[in-house]
Design a protein around this motif. Structure first.
Motif, mmCIF file in Angstrom:
data_model
loop_
_atom_site.group_PDB
_atom_site.id
_atom_site.type_symbol
_atom_site.label_atom_id
_atom_site.label_comp_id
_atom_site.label_asym_id
_atom_site.label_seq_id
_atom_site.Cartn_x
_atom_site.Cartn_y
_atom_site.Cartn_z
ATOM 1 N N LEU A 1 0.768 -1.117 0.196
ATOM 2 C CA LEU A 1 -0.280 0.184 -0.267
ATOM 3 C C LEU A 1 1.406 1.358 0.304
ATOM 4 N N LEU A 2 1.819 1.678 0.749
ATOM 5 C CA LEU A 2 2.842 2.596 0.462
ATOM 6 C C LEU A 2 3.747 2.486 -1.011
ATOM 7 N N GLN A 3 4.045 1.106 -1.507
ATOM 8 C CA GLN A 3 4.014 1.598 -2.978
ATOM 9 C C GLN A 3 3.173 2.139 -3.588
ATOM 10 N N TYR A 4 2.381 2.177 -3.875
ATOM 11 C CA TYR A 4 1.203 3.037 -3.850
ATOM 12 C C TYR A 4 0.880 4.050 -4.412
ATOM 13 N N LEU A 5 1.106 4.458 -2.751
ATOM 14 C CA LEU A 5 1.346 5.800 -2.360
ATOM 15 C C LEU A 5 2.405 6.577 -3.247
ATOM 16 N N GLN A 6 3.651 5.806 -3.398
ATOM 17 C CA GLN A 6 5.151 6.309 -3.666
ATOM 18 C C GLN A 6 4.613 7.834 -4.521
ATOM 19 N N PRO A 7 3.959 7.321 -5.674
ATOM 20 C CA PRO A 7 3.799 8.029 -6.179
ATOM 21 C C PRO A 7 3.123 10.286 -6.181
ATOM 22 N N GLU A 8 2.587 9.772 -4.848
ATOM 23 C CA GLU A 8 1.984 10.902 -4.554
ATOM 24 C C GLU A 8 2.619 11.786 -2.974
ATOM 25 N N GLY B 1 6.212 10.801 -2.305
ATOM 26 C CA GLY B 1 7.196 10.727 -2.779
ATOM 27 C C GLY B 1 8.447 9.033 -2.211
ATOM 28 N N ALA B 2 9.635 9.522 -2.420
ATOM 29 C CA ALA B 2 10.360 7.803 -2.010
ATOM 30 C C ALA B 2 10.965 7.907 -1.153
ATOM 31 N N THR B 3 11.163 8.926 -0.320
ATOM 32 C CA THR B 3 11.748 9.340 0.589
ATOM 33 C C THR B 3 10.273 8.820 2.023
ATOM 34 N N SER B 4 9.580 9.748 1.861
ATOM 35 C CA SER B 4 7.892 9.165 3.100
ATOM 36 C C SER B 4 7.589 7.904 2.614
ATOM 37 N N VAL B 5 7.865 7.158 1.684
ATOM 38 C CA VAL B 5 7.465 5.975 1.522
ATOM 39 C C VAL B 5 8.679 5.249 2.914
ATOM 40 N N ARG B 6 9.721 5.281 2.485
ATOM 41 C CA ARG B 6 10.879 4.851 2.737
ATOM 42 C C ARG B 6 10.308 5.006 4.403
ATOM 43 N N GLN B 7 10.573 6.045 4.744
ATOM 44 C CA GLN B 7 10.276 6.441 6.591
ATOM 45 C C GLN B 7 9.087 5.467 7.183
ATOM 46 N N LEU B 8 7.742 5.350 6.221
ATOM 47 C CA LEU B 8 6.349 5.526 6.583
ATOM 48 C C LEU B 8 6.739 3.226 6.434
ATOM 49 N N SER B 9 7.167 2.679 6.045
ATOM 50 C CA SER B 9 7.487 1.481 5.586
ATOM 51 C C SER B 9 8.389 1.035 6.566
#
Length: 43
Positions: free
Chosen positions: A7-14, A16-24
């Motif tokens: 689900l976090l990968q799905y949000l990545q375009p919205e 950003g990669a840094t936020s996805v990495r932090q949230l994961s």
């Protein structure tokens, strides 16, 4: 247990990669916690 990571990968375009990495990392750490975890704050 790791169902949230796609689900976090799905949000990545919205968001950003840094936020996805932090949230994961946060999500993985929360799932790895043992015992009773509460939002209680001692004053």
């Amino acid at each position: 247990m790791l169902d949230i990571l796609p689900l976090l990968q799905y949000l990545q375009p919205e968001i950003g990669a840094t936020s996805v990495r932090q949230l994961s990392r946060i999500a993985f750490a929360m799932m790895a916690m043992t015992g009773r975890v509460t939002m209680f704050s001692a004053r």
